[in-house]
Design an enzyme around this catalytic site. Structure first.
Site, PDB file in Angstrom:
ATOM      1  N   SER A 135      58.566 -56.885  -9.574  1.00 18.17           N
ATOM      2  CA  SER A 135      59.529 -56.114 -10.352  1.00 18.17           C
ATOM      3  C   SER A 135      59.364 -56.421 -11.832  1.00 18.17           C
ATOM      4  O   SER A 135      59.489 -57.577 -12.260  1.00 18.17           O
ATOM      5  CB  SER A 135      60.957 -56.464  -9.922  1.00 18.17           C
ATOM      6  OG  SER A 135      61.853 -56.072 -10.941  1.00 18.17           O
ATOM      7  N   HIS A 192      57.020 -52.359  -9.102  1.00 21.72           N
ATOM      8  CA  HIS A 192      58.424 -51.991  -8.882  1.00 21.72           C
ATOM      9  C   HIS A 192      59.104 -51.829 -10.245  1.00 21.72           C
ATOM     10  O   HIS A 192      59.107 -52.747 -11.062  1.00 21.72           O
ATOM     11  CB  HIS A 192      59.101 -53.076  -8.046  1.00 21.72           C
ATOM     12  CG  HIS A 192      60.495 -52.744  -7.623  1.00 21.72           C
ATOM     13  ND1 HIS A 192      60.775 -51.932  -6.541  1.00 21.72           N
ATOM     14  CD2 HIS A 192      61.694 -53.115  -8.127  1.00 21.72           C
ATOM     15  CE1 HIS A 192      62.084 -51.826  -6.403  1.00 21.72           C
ATOM     16  NE2 HIS A 192      62.669 -52.529  -7.362  1.00 21.72           N
ATOM     17  N   HIS A 232      62.762 -47.546  -8.677  1.00 22.53           N
ATOM     18  CA  HIS A 232      64.052 -47.832  -8.038  1.00 22.53           C
ATOM     19  C   HIS A 232      65.150 -47.380  -8.991  1.00 22.53           C
ATOM     20  O   HIS A 232      65.420 -48.036  -9.997  1.00 22.53           O
ATOM     21  CB  HIS A 232      64.124 -49.344  -7.748  1.00 22.53           C
ATOM     22  CG  HIS A 232      65.425 -49.795  -7.172  1.00 22.53           C
ATOM     23  ND1 HIS A 232      65.775 -51.122  -7.087  1.00 22.53           N
ATOM     24  CD2 HIS A 232      66.456 -49.104  -6.643  1.00 22.53           C
ATOM     25  CE1 HIS A 232      66.972 -51.228  -6.534  1.00 22.53           C
ATOM     26  NE2 HIS A 232      67.413 -50.010  -6.271  1.00 22.53           N
ATOM     27  N   MET A 266      68.727 -47.000 -10.121  1.00 21.80           N
ATOM     28  CA  MET A 266      70.119 -47.457  -9.992  1.00 21.80           C
ATOM     29  C   MET A 266      70.904 -46.689 -11.040  1.00 21.80           C
ATOM     30  O   MET A 266      71.323 -47.252 -12.071  1.00 21.80           O
ATOM     31  CB  MET A 266      70.173 -48.979 -10.211  1.00 21.80           C
ATOM     32  CG  MET A 266      69.569 -49.745  -9.046  1.00 21.80           C
ATOM     33  SD  MET A 266      69.079 -51.429  -9.468  1.00 21.80           S
ATOM     34  CE  MET A 266      67.443 -51.125 -10.121  1.00 21.80           C
ATOM     35  N   MET A 294      68.727 -53.827  -0.249  1.00 23.19           N
ATOM     36  CA  MET A 294      69.055 -54.766  -1.329  1.00 23.19           C
ATOM     37  C   MET A 294      69.544 -56.069  -0.712  1.00 23.19           C
ATOM     38  O   MET A 294      70.491 -56.065   0.090  1.00 23.19           O
ATOM     39  CB  MET A 294      70.166 -54.190  -2.220  1.00 23.19           C
ATOM     40  CG  MET A 294      69.794 -52.958  -3.042  1.00 23.19           C
ATOM     41  SD  MET A 294      68.383 -53.192  -4.129  1.00 23.19           S
ATOM     42  CE  MET A 294      68.927 -54.559  -5.168  1.00 23.19           C
ATOM     43  N   ASP A 303      64.633 -56.215  -1.512  1.00 22.69           N
ATOM     44  CA  ASP A 303      64.675 -56.359  -2.973  1.00 22.69           C
ATOM     45  C   ASP A 303      65.786 -57.327  -3.370  1.00 22.69           C
ATOM     46  O   ASP A 303      66.968 -57.024  -3.178  1.00 22.69           O
ATOM     47  CB  ASP A 303      64.914 -54.974  -3.599  1.00 22.69           C
ATOM     48  CG  ASP A 303      64.858 -54.994  -5.115  1.00 22.69           C
ATOM     49  OD1 ASP A 303      64.625 -56.056  -5.706  1.00 22.69           O
ATOM     50  OD2 ASP A 303      65.057 -53.904  -5.707  1.00 22.69           O
TER      51      ASP A 303
HETATM   52  C1  DX5 Z   1      67.947 -55.926  -8.949  1.00 22.03           C
HETATM   53  C2  DX5 Z   1      66.585 -55.253  -8.953  1.00 22.03           C
HETATM   54  C3  DX5 Z   1      65.483 -56.099  -8.449  1.00 22.03           C
HETATM   55  C4  DX5 Z   1      65.257 -57.358  -9.257  1.00 22.03           C
HETATM   56  C5  DX5 Z   1      64.736 -58.393  -8.334  1.00 22.03           C
HETATM   57  O1  DX5 Z   1      68.936 -54.985  -9.143  1.00 22.03           O
HETATM   58  O2  DX5 Z   1      66.619 -54.079  -8.151  1.00 22.03           O
HETATM   59  O3  DX5 Z   1      64.293 -55.351  -8.301  1.00 22.03           O
HETATM   60  O4  DX5 Z   1      64.353 -57.206 -10.310  1.00 22.03           O
HETATM   61  O5  DX5 Z   1      64.604 -59.588  -9.051  1.00 22.03           O
HETATM   62  P1  DX5 Z   1      64.448 -60.975  -8.314  1.00 22.03           P
HETATM   63  O6  DX5 Z   1      63.195 -60.924  -7.480  1.00 22.03           O
HETATM   64  O7  DX5 Z   1      64.378 -61.939  -9.441  1.00 22.03           O
HETATM   65  O8  DX5 Z   1      65.669 -61.169  -7.444  1.00 22.03           O
HETATM   66 ZN    ZN Z   2      64.701 -53.054  -7.636  1.00 19.33          ZN
END
Ligand code: DX5
Ligand code: ZN
Length: 225
Positions: A8, A33, A66, A68, A137, A179
């Site tokens: 990510s 990602h 992704h 959000m 998630m 994720d």
């Molecule tokens: C959180 C994101 C993730 C995040 C994961 O809302 O969707 O993709 O970057 O980060 P880590 O691997 O540090 O939990």
């Molecule tokens: Zn994500």
């Protein structure tokens, strides 16, 4: 089982994003990602299609976007034109989930549905056959560096069963992506619970040797299969 690692960019150095993409792919990333946050659906603000387009020339692997954001539909074509391969969204953020899935496909991308830790898996009813990816998630969306929520393992097992049945029925592959909070010390358990695609932000970008970190994730995955 083919496992995919999707670093990510949320934890990357945004001042040199193109280089980061190039380096993490050279280190073995399967997907990039790309987390899009709108300070409305989630309490954080990141990047939009312009940045996706800017890094596209560096991204020689699929771009896993992704979203959000709320509303979703207005941004779909922008990300498709910017080079997204997969576009995932949260069902709570769309007025018409089936319509948004169709819109993503009509734009030439693969649709994914992202389920928050408290979102029931029943929302996959009636749409699973249209999806290319389910994103579970394992933290509440909005920030990198949070701890993995353990009940995600049970949820993964339940979604794995549904995906296996759908794949049997349709012959189409549906990826099961997790994720949030994925690290070398829990990735094997996550894989055993049924995930095949692993987002890792802080786990990959907090170290300086990406090949070493991705190698450690793969080494741990080897013990799961
Ligand atoms: C959180 C994101 C993730 C995040 C994961 O809302 O969707 O993709 O970057 O980060 P880590 O691997 O540090 O939990
Ligand atoms: Zn994500």
């Amino acid at each position: 089982m083919k496992y995919r690692i999707a670093p990510s960019l949320l934890s990357a150095d945004f001042a040199r994003l193109g280089e980061e993409v190039r380096e993490v792919i050279a280190a073995g990333a399967d997907f990039i990602h790309f987390d899009v946050m709108d300070n409305h659906y989630v309490p954080n603000l990141t990047v939009g299609p312009l940045v996706c387009q800017a890094i596209k020339p560096y991204a020689t692997v699929p771009m896993d976007v992704h979203l959000m954001v709320q509303p979703v539909d207005a941004l779909v074509s922008g990300f498709a034109q910017a080079g997204a391969t997969i576009i995932s969204f949260h069902p709570e953020a769309s007025q018409h989930v089936d319509r948004t899935i169709a819109l993503i496909r009509d734009c030439g991308c693969k649709p994914g549905l992202a389920l928050n830790p408290a979102t029931p898996i029943d929302c996959l009813d009636w749409v699973l056959d249209q999806l290319d990816l389910v994103l579970l998630m394992s933290v509440n969306p909005g920030f990198g560096g949070q701890a993995f929520i353990p009940h995600t393992l049970d949820k993964l097992r339940q979604v794995r069963t549904r995906i296996d049945a759908a794949q049997q029925r349709t012959g189409r592959e549906i990826l099961l992506e997790v994720d949030g909070g994925v690290k070398a010390d829990n990735i094997a358990a996550i894989a055993k619970a049924g995930a095949d695609t692993f987002v890792a932000g802080s786990a990959v970008f907090s170290g300086s040797d990406y090949a070493k970190t991705i190698g450690a994730l793969r080494h741990a995955l080897a013990s799961a299969s």
